[in-house]
Every structure is written in C-alpha cells, then in structure tokens.
Design a protein around this motif. Structure first.
Motif: not given
Ligand SMILES: [Zn+2]
Length: 68
Positions: A12, A14-15, A31, A33-34
């Motif tokens: 990802c 972004t994270c 994602c 995760n985030c």
C-alpha cells in the motif's frame, strides 16, 4: 455471473505496508490495513496508486498537477 471479492497481496502506498488489498472493481482496491482506496495500474508490473476523491463542495483539489 459470479461476484466475488478479489483479495491480493500488495504494498500500500498510503501506509507503506505489505498487506491485503480487497478488489472493489477491476481497477479499484482497498487496503485492509489503513482503508485507503487504491487504483491498480498495470503496465509491465502492477502498481497501486492512492485514489483521491474529488471534492464535492467546490473546495480546491489537493493535487493540481501531477509531475513524475
Ligand atoms: Zn494502507
């Protein structure tokens, strides 16, 4: 037609985590995760770009120009 959510492993942007991405459409992944929505680009290799939703209230877009 069968509708299943495609889940892929990807990094990802972004994270910055290597995590599971759930396919929302053929080009849009989220994602796990985030929670960021990512656009899948395939040109030789698969990359994921964060998608930016366009403002609905007339606010100035965050990114005006995209320079590589
Ligand atoms: Zn993420």
């Amino acid at each position: 037609m069968k509708v299943t959510a495609e889940v892929v492993n990807g990094k990802c942007p972004t994270c910055s985590e290597l995590t599971m991405l759930v396919g929302l459409t053929n080009e849009l992944y989220r994602c796990m995760n985030c929670g960021a929505d990512l656009e899948q680009r395939v040109n030789g290799k698969i990359t994921y770009l964060p998608t930016m939703s366009s403002p609905k209230d007339g606010a100035t877009p965050f990114v005006k120009e995209w320079n590589e």
